[in-house]
Structure formats: structure tokens, C-alpha cells
Design an enzyme around this catalytic site. Structure first.
Site, PDB file in Angstrom:
ATOM      1  N   LEU A   1       1.091  15.131   1.367  1.00  0.00           N
ATOM      2  CA  LEU A   1       0.288  14.253   0.511  1.00  0.00           C
ATOM      3  C   LEU A   1       0.474  14.581  -0.972  1.00  0.00           C
ATOM      4  CD1 LEU A   1      -3.035  14.129   2.554  1.00  0.00           C
ATOM      5  CD2 LEU A   1      -1.254  12.384   2.433  1.00  0.00           C
ATOM      6  N   TYR A   2       0.506  15.851  -1.310  1.00  0.00           N
ATOM      7  CA  TYR A   2       0.631  16.244  -2.703  1.00  0.00           C
ATOM      8  C   TYR A   2       1.964  15.804  -3.298  1.00  0.00           C
ATOM      9  CZ  TYR A   2       0.477  19.185  -6.900  1.00  0.00           C
ATOM     10  OH  TYR A   2       0.476  19.635  -8.196  1.00  0.00           O
ATOM     11  N   VAL A   3       3.048  16.040  -2.578  1.00  0.00           N
ATOM     12  CA  VAL A   3       4.371  15.712  -3.113  1.00  0.00           C
ATOM     13  C   VAL A   3       4.488  14.223  -3.467  1.00  0.00           C
ATOM     14  CG1 VAL A   3       6.828  15.569  -2.555  1.00  0.00           C
ATOM     15  CG2 VAL A   3       5.563  17.682  -2.102  1.00  0.00           C
TER      16      VAL A   3
END
Length: 264
Positions: A156-158
């Protein structure tokens, strides 16, 4: 100091700790007049105690109303606005697709992209009218090494940081020639208060809580450095200054030289 930001009027979103606080301190040191939008009430109180001349607005950067209020306070206090910086973010602590339950995925996605992407859009939207009347106006958004190198975040962060990378490009194209837009993509950072997703039960986890973090960060960079928010802050200073007046749609990478490959 060099006075690179003398006379600049700035709003720093997410300046309560970590990179955002370092940007706030560096901007003040370089002569800028700065206002703050920060969500955490305790951080707001600490800022008011430490910097009584800095207007601090407590609010949620993902919302229109709080961004509008912060821009209004900044512009009314200083007679206008020249620079917007957004340092808001949340982390997923490297959770892969197999680490997130199917029932949690939608809520975690919403929290990640609302925090890491929508906050940037909301702050830009709110600041634009004032910036267009500013002097040498510029916007600096916070990307991450995660948008350029594998393994620097979870599933999710990437992509959320890829989205910010896209925002820098799209906004720089759309807002030229009136407003310059650039990004900073910090590498691993010491003394950061970057927290995890509450929807995944990570709200109290801090990225810098891991043991021997300084040693680990230095070991995985070709320059063998463990960078702090203060190190990253000077990239924001440069991009906000008139020294970078010919630069738009670009990203500065204070990451210890990741692009050079594996450290020796």
C-alpha cells in the site's frame, strides 16, 4: 545561515515532528515566515511553546476546511503565501499482499491513500489562489525512495508514493508557468515519528523504534550515512528558494546514494 528564503511566506503541512519539523526549523533559519497545519494536538502545543511567533493551526490535512483555514491564517498573518510544503504521511511497515486480510484491505487502502495522496491534493487546492498572487511561488511535496526502489515499503505504501510522484509531474505541468512544483524523495530517516496504519493495528508503531536503526540505515546506503530530517530539510529549502527558479517537475533524492547500487 544563507538567507535563501528571506521574505518567503510559507505554509508547512505536517510540521509537528520528523521531516516536517526539520523543514519548519530550516525555513525559519533561512529567513522564511512560516505557518503550520498539524493534526496532533500535543505536537501543536509543543510548537506553540517552542515557536510562539509561528501561527499553528490544528487540523486534518485530508480535509478541505482545515486546509482552507491554514491557508487563510498564513496569508492573513503574513500578507500572502509564496510556498507550500506538505510532509504528511503514514506507513504500512512493509506489509505485503499476503499480510493484509481480505476484510481489512479496503479500509487500509482508503486510509493510506487518503493520508498520503489526498492530503497533498487538498493542501494544493486550498493554497493555489494565494500562491498565484505570491512572489516566485512554489510547491514542494514529499515523495519517498519507495517510489523509485523496490523493498522500501509494503503493497500500500509504495503505490501511494508512486501517486505522489505522479502528482508532482501532473501539477508541475498544469501549474506552469505560474507556480513551480517539485518533490523530495527522502531515504530512510532517523528520529522520525512516521506511524503505521490504524486500520491494520499499527497506529502506535513508529518507524524509528527498530533497534540499531542508525547502523542499519547507514549499512544499506552507498554513502554509509544515516540521514535525519535536518539533512532532508535542505532539499526543501533549495526547491522553495529562487535559486531553483528554473526547476519544475523534478525530484531531489536525499537517500544516501541508492541509485548507485548496493553499498560496498
Amino acid at each position: 545561515m544563507t538567507g535563501w528564503l528571506d521574505g518567503k511566506r510559507a505554509l508547512v503541512v505536517g510540521a509537528g515532528s520528523g521531516i516536517g519539523r526539520a523543514v519548519l526549523d530550516a525555513f525559519i533559519a533561512e529567513g522564511a515566515k512560516v505557518a503550520v497545519l498539524e493534526r496532533d494536538s500535543d505536537k501543536c502545543e509543543r510548537l506553540r511553546e517552542a515557536l510562539p511567533d509561528v501561527p499553528v493551526v490544528q487540523g486534518d490535512a485530508t480535509t478541505r476546511t482545515d486546509n482552507d483555514q491554514a491557508v487563510t491564517v498564513a496569508a492573513e498573518t503574513y500578507g500572502g503565501l509564496d510556498t507550500l510544503v506538505n510532509c504528511v504521511g503514514v506507513f504500512d511497515f512493509y506489509r505485503g499482499i499476503d499480510d493484509i486480510g481480505a476484510d481489512d484491505l479496503s479500509a487500509a487502502f482508503d486510509e493510506m491513500f487518503r493520508t498520503n495522496v489526498l492530503s497533498h491534493l487538498q493542501s494544493v487546492k486550498a493554497a493555489l489562489p494565494a500562491l498565484r498572487n505570491g512572489s516566485g511561488p512554489s510547491i514542494v511535496l514529499t515523495e519517498s525512495t519507495s517510489a523509485y526502489y523496490p523493498g522500501r515499503g509494503g503493497v500500500l505504501y509504495v503505490p501511494s508514493k508512486f501517486a505522489v510522484r505522479g502528482l508532482v509531474t501532473a501539477l508541475a505541468h498544469d501549474l506552469a508557468p505560474q507556480v513551480r512544483v517539485n518533490g523530495v524523495a527522502p531515504g530512510g530517516t532517523l528520529n522520525t515519528d512516521l506511524r503505521g496504519l490504524t486500520t491494520l493495528g499499527l497506529g502506535d508503531a513508529r518507524l524509528d523504534d527498530s533497534p540499531d536503526r542508525a547502523t542499519d540505515l547507514a549499512a544499506r546506503t552507498p554513502l554509509h550515512v544515516a540521514l535525519t530530517g535536518a539533512d532532508h530539510a535542505w532539499s526543501y529549502v533549495f526547491l522553495a528558494s529562487d535559486r531553483s527558479r528554473g526547476i519544475a517537475g523534478e525530484t531531489v533524492h536525499p537517500d544516501g546514494g541508492f541509485r548507485l547500487g548496493a553499498p560496498k
